[in-house]
Write a protein that holds these residues in place. Structure first.
Motif, short mmCIF file in Angstrom:
data_model
loop_
_atom_site.label_atom_id
_atom_site.label_comp_id
_atom_site.label_asym_id
_atom_site.label_seq_id
_atom_site.Cartn_x
_atom_site.Cartn_y
_atom_site.Cartn_z
N PHE A 210 -58.60 22.48 5.71
CA PHE A 210 -58.08 21.87 4.49
C PHE A 210 -56.71 22.40 4.08
CE2 PHE A 210 -62.69 22.28 4.44
CZ PHE A 210 -63.06 20.96 4.40
N GLU B 131 -59.38 20.83 -0.75
CA GLU B 131 -57.99 21.18 -0.50
C GLU B 131 -57.31 21.69 -1.77
OE1 GLU B 131 -53.89 18.85 0.68
OE2 GLU B 131 -55.81 18.14 1.52
N LYS C 32 -56.05 25.75 -2.70
CA LYS C 32 -54.59 25.95 -2.72
C LYS C 32 -54.20 27.22 -3.47
CE LYS C 32 -50.29 23.43 -3.48
NZ LYS C 32 -49.69 22.16 -3.93
#
Length: 1072
Positions: free
Chosen positions: A1041, A1022, A1026
């Motif tokens: 995620f 995750e 991002k």
């Protein structure tokens, strides 16, 4: 001689032992003859070039070989004397066995002549049979010995080597050499030897009441209803009995051998006794050849004529021989053909009745033994005459294409006797105890004179029989009447000598009851040996060419197919004809196993061909019902509805499915009818036996059939896939699945004909098809479809000729000027991939997945190379992501952006196809991750992709370095995405729900590849993703995620919403 001396002579024991020994010596001589005549088996000392001069010298000078004066001729033996001694020792010892046997035979025959024994087959059957057998065995040994061409060389070489090694000749050599010289002309010497033995003619004349009765034509057998239990229903339960029980099943071949050879040895009675002459002529009319041993035969007319030509006063006998030979050539073939025809019907009827009422095996056991004996005689006659067929006008009399039926019912009768042995034993135990013992006791009481020795023997008979009880049978006790039968043979010898106190010829009732007791006792403890004696046809082992020819002829007859299993079953007899004196013959007997396997393979091949032809026909009929063939029917119906003109008369009207079942006449057989009839006949043959033993191997006929079906079915399934590597064509999975289902249904119908495990067969074949290679190393449909999907469908998808269509969950062809070689949606929609999953199963899908992942790892390797080439620029871009001016300058320095996107798109296409294929396996339930993925269950992290990436690592791989490359790869992809806007194929297709160049698969590639790479590197997926949120919402949709909130903070959703609205502004949705 006095009675006491008669007892001491032990004539019965000597006859028994010498017959057994003689048979072994005879088999040994035959084996030596065959070995020396076969170039492959011939002893090396006889084939070496260096030994030629020595062998020539020995043959010339034998038996008086000068070992010292002509040493130059024997130099080769001198050099290899140890090897020669070893190589020839067994042959030399075997020839010594002949001398030893001859000495004992001479001694016993002289003793019998001195005792002036009485021989009559009807009175002292065993004593007479053993006496005649010994004479014939001895004669056969001498004749076979005389036919060994290398006997002098073997004996001479051994003696040379022995003298060179030990300084002296072998002590037995002079006698052995003399014997070889004496029997240069064996028949002349043998007739001289047997001239004094006058008892032979008397023993032969006792056959004049037995042999003519056995040697009747089929017409008389038929008129007397021989072997029929139904001819006199009222007497069906009466025991089959006669005064000469053993004579009823005595082999005619044995009697003919006694008559022909016996009168050749003692020929004086042929000119003086009319009865002898008639019996001899009858024997000469029986055929052309007699068996000495194995496949060694005697040309009876030629030998007889040659012998009598050399004797004065026998010109009339020579004329008789010629007349008999002409009779044989003209009539005998047809007579034996009719006999076989009669026996086929007679033993079939006998078996049907006894199989229905096995209780009749007790009183009618003699019928079974007679039927087997008569049938065996005809089989043996045909075999030896087929191999040595004379030149005649009607050779068809010596060819029998219905032999399978005769052998089949012989085997059935043998099996019936074995199955109901307890029935036979119960009946005859009661017969012996409650009838035979009483009759024998009465017979003994009525005798005027009964000496002590004979009295003791007969009293022991009565007491042994009286003690029998049915409970012994119920308790499965072992019976052994061999001592009783040997005592009866002793008693025959005691009572057959001249001036015996109890002459057997004066007490015919004693002979009758004891012959009856002997048969009944054999029915209790010796059934198996009696079956071997009367029905064993191991002669086929030594006539393989005739055996194979008979099988071929029978297999060509439709009515004989149900009996074909008798041929491999008969091979189980071969192991019974060996002898301890010739253990080397085992290699010859093992050829029976080869013949058995050959026959079973042929039957299985024929059966499997018919089964699969029926399945193929059913497959064709089933194919007519597939939806793809209904277009013409729909079109015709539409024409009728619109009242359009019908097709012209010249056009052929296509028949509708099912018309093949409409018939005007049921007697007209279709091809399918004929195939079902053939299958019924072939499967009936498997009912003979479930298994049998051949040469210590357990043979199961149905396993051969299953093996053939397995091989053929595998080939057919692969052939039905219709894969062409050149044109890259292949059958649709759904079509192949329909064909496989039809074949499986057809194979299951086989179970209604024969007891075979079709389910095991189908599972085995289909399971093999889920592997890359089958059990024979051939390609399977798993390999074929894997290759096709990779080389055809996905390769074109990589080049944007085929588009992944998320809306319809399949791949579709792009519209181009060229006609596509196949329609992608016909091979990649849900129905086809479900059919593929059902065909190749989880193992096959795993293999497909592994090959897909191999291509992905290849792309990943190339991507890493591109990242390494642009690493400096990518590092700077990653740190200056929020500085637009620097990003523009850095992007100009970045190379290979299109290549990166192309490879990532390929990965996405492959992963999309793999996901579609995996979805079709959701019916299989396994466990978590690897097992769940193999079962088609979706996972947030693809375990197979993780495993593939791990396999790329080496010992020198650094986790930190790999992590860096993964991060930079995402940066590389992110900064390269704007390039897609310049590609005209990047336009979004509302119909397909994706882009024409498959860039919508990028999100799948990025999500799954990133998740897998960061899982390998043990990083937070995750967190790492991002930084990638500026790509598009599609990635967020497919990511496990990322969330929309994260996307909103980096890329306002209003921009995405406006883009979707622009794309769908003119879209018109239609339903139905």
């Amino acid at each position: 001689m006095s009675a006491a001396m008669d007892y001491q002579q032990k004539l019965a024991e000597k006859l028994t032992i010498l017959n057994e020994r003689g048979t072994g010596v005879l088999i040994r001589m035959n084996y030596i003859k065959k070995t020396c005549a076969d170039p492959k088996l011939r002893p090396t000392v006889l084939t070496e070039k260096a030994m030629e001069s020595a062998i020539k010298y020995i043959n010339k000078k034998f038996p008086n070989i000068d070992f010292r004066g002509n040493i130059q001729n024997l130099t080769s033996i001198q050099r290899q004397k140890a090897d020669v001694l070893t190589a020839t020792a067994s042959y030399y010892d075997s020839f010594l066995d002949v001398i030893e046997f001859r000495d004992h035979v001479y001694e016993l025959l002289n003793t019998i002549d001195a005792c002036q024994c009485f021989f009559d087959i009807a009175f002292n059957f065993d004593f007479t049979k053993n006496y005649l057998d010994l004479i014939i065995t001895y004669t056969s040994v001498i004749i076979t010995l005389s036919r060994i061409d290398d006997k002098k060389a073997l004996i001479g070489m051994f003696n040379c080597a022995h003298e060179m090694s030990n300084g002296c000749s072998d002590p037995s050599y002079p006698r052995l050499g003399q014997m070889m010289m004496e029997y240069e002309h064996p028949w002349k010497k043998l007739t001289e030897e047997f001239g004094p033995h006058t008892k032979v003619s008397g023993a032969l004349l006792s056959l004049r009441m037995v042999y003519p009765r056995r040697n009747l034509p089929a017409e008389q057998w038929r008129s007397s209803q021989l072997l029929s239990l139904l001819s006199a229903p009222a007497n069906m339960l009466d025991p089959a009995s006669c005064d000469t029980m053993a004579c009823e099943y005595l082999s005619t071949e044995v009697m003919e051998r006694w008559i022909i050879i016996g009168f050749l040895l003692c020929h004086s009675s042929l000119n003086t006794n009319q009865a002898s002459q008639e019996l001899w002529k009858m024997g000469l009319r029986s055929g052309l050849f007699l068996t000495l041993i194995r496949d060694e035969v005697l040309n009876i007319h030629k030998v007889s004529e040659d012998l009598f030509d050399s004797i004065k006063g026998y010109s009339k006998r020579v004329a008789d021989i010629k007349e008999c030979r002409e009779h044989v050539l003209t009539n005998i073939g047809a007579m034996h053909r009719e006999r076989r025809h009669f026996l086929r019907g007679a033993i079939k009827e006998l078996f049907k009745v006894l199989d229905d009422e096995p209780g009749l095996l007790g009183p009618k056991a003699l019928y079974v033994i007679m039927a087997l004996s008569f049938s065996r005689d005809e089989v043996l006659w045909l075999v030896r005459h087929s191999e040595n067929m004379p030149k005649i006008k009607m050779p068809e009399d010596y060819i029998d294409n219905q032999m399978a039926e005769l052998l089949f019912y012989m085997e059935k009768l043998r099996a019936l006797m074995r199955r109901y042995i307890h029935v036979v034993q119960r009946y005859h135990v009661q017969y012996l105890a409650q009838f035979d013992a009483l009759v024998l006791n009465d017979t003994i009481q009525n005798m005027y004179v009964c000496p002590e020795e004979e009295s003791v023997l007969m009293s022991s008979f009565v007491s042994a029989l009286s003690a029998l009880s049915v409970k012994q049978v119920d308790n499965k006790e072992e019976f052994d009447f061999r001592p009783l039968r040997l005592d009866w043979l002793r008693l025959q010898a005691y009572t057959s000598v001249n001036k015996a106190p109890l002459p057997i010829k004066d007490y015919p009732d004693l002979a009758k009851v004891m012959n009856l007791i002997q048969f009944h006792s054999r029915m209790v403890d010796n059934v198996e040996e009696l079956l071997q004696e009367t029905s064993e046809v191991s002669i086929f082992c030594f006539y393989p060419r005739v055996f194979e020819k008979m099988f071929t002829q029978s297999s060509e007859e439709m009515t004989m197919k149900r009996y074909l299993m008798s041929f491999p079953s008969v091979c189980s007899h071969f192991s019974n004809c060996g002898h301890p004196l010739c253990p080397e013959e085992v290699s010859v007997l093992l050829s029976g196993l080869r013949l058995c396997v050959t026959f079973l393979e042929q039957i299985a091949k024929h059966t499997s061909n018919v089964v699969l032809e029926i399945c193929a026909e059913q497959c064709n009929l089933n194919d007519q019902l597939l939806p793809k063939h209904c277009a013409e029917t729909i079109s015709a119906a539409r024409h009728r509805k619109q009242k359009k003109p019908l097709p012209k008369k010249g056009e052929i009207q296509k028949e509708k499915p099912g018309t093949e079942s409409l018939r005007k006449d049921r007697t007209v057989l279709t091809n399918v009818d004929k195939m079902h009839l053939t299958l019924t006949e072939l499967c009936s043959s498997y009912s003979l036996t479930s298994d049998f033993i051949v040469c210590d191997h357990i043979v199961v006929p149905t396993e051969f059939l299953l093996s053939h079906l397995e091989t053929r079915l595998s080939e057919i399934i692969v052939r039905m896939a219709n894969y062409n590597q050149t044109t890259q064509q292949i059958a649709r999975p759904s079509d192949l699945l329909a064909g496989v289902r039809t074949y499986v249904a057809g194979l299951h119908s086989l179970a209604s004909y024969i007891n075979v495990d079709v389910t095991r067969l189908v599972k085995s074949v289909l399971l093999q098809q889920t592997q890359p290679l089958d059990s024979r190393g051939g390609q399977t449909i798993t390999t074929l479809y894997t290759n096709w999907y990779l080389e055809s469908l996905l390769r074109q998808a990589s080049n944007s000729l085929i588009v992944h269509c998320p809306t319809m969950h399949c791949f579709v062809n792009q519209t181009t000027d060229n006609e596509p070689s196949f329609r992608a949606e016909e091979f990649s929609d849900v129905a086809e991939l479900q059919a593929l999953a059902e065909l190749i199963g989880p193992y096959g899908m795993k293999f497909l997945s592994e090959n897909l992942l191999w291509h992905i790892t290849s792309q990943v390797t190339e991507l890493k190379k591109l990242v390494i080439e642009n690493m400096d620029v990518l590092v700077q871009m990653r740190s200056n992501f929020d500085k637009p001016e620097e990003m523009v300058n850095l992007k100009k320095r970045l190379t290979g952006g299109e290549n990166v996107l192309k490879r990532m798109t390929i990965i996405g296409v492959i992963l999309s196809f793999r996901a579609m294929a995996q979805d079709c396996l959701n019916d299989v339930t396994l466990s978590v991750y690897e097992l769940a993925s193999a079962a088609g269950l979706t996972c947030n992290i693809d375990p197979a992709l993780v495993a593939a990436l791990i396999s790329m690592q080496t010992d020198n791989t650094s986790i930190d370095e790999e992590y860096k490359l993964s991060n930079l790869l995402l940066v590389y992809v992110a900064v390269s995405l704007p390039i897609l806007a310049l590609d005209n194929n990047s336009s979004y297709s509302r119909e397909h729900g994706g882009h024409n160049n498959n860039i919508h698969c990028l999100s799948t590639a990025i999500n799954q590849l990133a998740a897998a790479m960061f899982t390998v590197q043990k990083k937070n997926i995750e967190h790492e993703l991002k930084d990638f949120l500026l790509v598009s919402g599609k990635i967020v949709e497919q990511s496990s995620f990322l969330s929309q909130d994260m996307l909103e903070s980096c890329f306002p959703y209003v921009l995405l919403r406006n883009a979707y609205r622009e794309v769908y502004r003119t879209c018109i949705f239609t339903l139905g």
